[in-house]
Write a protein that holds these residues in place. Structure first.
Motif, PDB file in Angstrom:
ATOM      1  N   UNK A 246      29.571  71.412  37.635  1.00 21.65           N
ATOM      2  CA  UNK A 246      28.475  71.912  36.798  1.00 21.65           C
ATOM      3  C   UNK A 246      27.164  71.178  37.086  1.00 21.65           C
ATOM      4  N   UNK A 247      26.987  70.805  38.352  1.00 19.10           N
ATOM      5  CA  UNK A 247      25.762  70.151  38.799  1.00 19.10           C
ATOM      6  C   UNK A 247      25.027  71.107  39.733  1.00 19.10           C
ATOM      7  N   UNK A 248      23.706  71.084  39.702  1.00 21.81           N
ATOM      8  CA  UNK A 248      22.919  72.056  40.461  1.00 21.81           C
ATOM      9  C   UNK A 248      22.922  71.764  41.963  1.00 21.81           C
ATOM     10  N   UNK A 249      23.047  72.847  42.741  1.00 28.17           N
ATOM     11  CA  UNK A 249      22.964  72.799  44.197  1.00 28.17           C
ATOM     12  C   UNK A 249      21.841  73.744  44.626  1.00 28.17           C
ATOM     13  N   UNK A 250      21.030  73.322  45.604  1.00 30.93           N
ATOM     14  CA  UNK A 250      20.010  74.190  46.168  1.00 30.93           C
ATOM     15  C   UNK A 250      20.578  74.925  47.372  1.00 30.93           C
TER      16      UNK A 250
END
Length: 302
Positions: A266-270
């Motif tokens: 649940x961590x953002x990835x670009x």
């Protein structure tokens, strides 16, 4: 294959992403630091600027322009890396006449740091790619192509680590399934390994063993497919745990700014891709701070 071919008249406004918690893989550097990542994909042997009357890319692109742009950004921030996400070859007479020699020599003059391998980079076969590698002064990075028992054995790396201003940056590469896209006689005994499994295995190595602050994937899988069974960058992002940025290729997808996907933690990835033919240059800026780490990116018209 889904291809997005929209191009705006101005560079996109960058979206600022705040990376919560430990941020960029637990970076605890004591001062503010700034890393810039520049990237291309699917340049397809386009060396020259498009004619001003070209229907889709009037007056755009050209390696000389890209070189000038990259030089200016490096002067602005010396802590800059430049990567390519594959399909360097095939698309203009330059490849037909020189077999990739010119492309690799010019990329070396631009001081590319690394590239992954696209399906069209096999268009002159493994032997053709091998013949041009001496002209490339950058790393070939591929985790899920097993080149055992081929002429390329030992000439690629599953990942490479770069250090800029004390920031440890791990970069791994993923390639698309060659069967059905490339003739068997061209890729020979190259084995395609599951990209999701290799991504999770490699990013874990980079995070837990190598202790990288920032992890980047160079992907030639493609941005997005309707089929749930066909690997793509958006599905890949959801399965990863430690990857911060996926630089994509293959589908010639023009993104104004990176897509933000929540990963398995649940961590953002670009996820970013800049179309094709070298008409855009991708730029991602990572800012490291002991209190807050942020990332932003946009596409620059060349």
């Amino acid at each position: 294959m889904k291809r997005r071919t929209f191009i705006k008249n101005t560079a996109a406004t960058s979206g600022l992403l705040t990376l919560g918690g430990l941020g960029l893989n637990g970076c605890t550097t004591p001062s503010k630091k700034h890393i810039t990542i520049l990237h291309t994909n699917d340049v397809h042997s386009h060396i020259d600027t498009f004619p001003k009357d070209h229907a889709n890319f009037p007056g755009l692109g050209g390696l000389a322009r890209r070189a000038g742009l990259v030089e200016r950004i490096r002067k602005e921030n010396p802590n800059t890396l430049l990567f390519d996400a594959g399909d360097i070859f095939q698309g203009t007479p330059y490849f037909n006449f020189y077999g990739g020699e010119l492309e690799f020599k010019l990329m070396s003059m631009l001081n590319y740091d690394g590239a992954t391998i696209g399906n069209h980079d096999f268009d002159n076969g493994i032997d053709g790619l091998l013949a041009q590698m001496p002209h490339a002064n950058f790393d070939f990075i591929s985790a899920n192509y097993d080149f055992t028992n081929t002429p390329l054995q030992g000439l690629t790396k599953p990942y490479q680590i770069y250090i800029k201003d004390g920031i440890k940056i791990g970069v791994y590469g993923l390639g698309i399934e060659l069967n059905g896209l490339v003739s068997k006689q061209l890729y020979q005994e190259t084995k395609y390994l599951d990209p999701y499994e290799l991504a999770v295995e490699t990013e874990q190595q980079l995070k837990l063993t190598e202790q990288c602050h920032l992890i980047i994937c160079l992907s030639h899988l493609g941005y997005e497919y309707a089929s749930i069974n066909k690997p793509d960058d958006l599905k890949l992002a959801k399965k990863t745990k430690y990857t911060d940025l996926i630089i994509g290729g293959h589908t010639h997808t023009f993104l104004e700014k990176p897509t933000i996907i929540s990963n398995a933690n649940d961590r953002d990835v670009l996820v970013n891709q800049v179309g094709c033919f070298g008409v855009h240059l991708g730029r991602i800026d990572f800012n490291f701070d002991t209190e807050k780490n942020t990332a932003s990116g946009y596409s620059i018209k060349v």
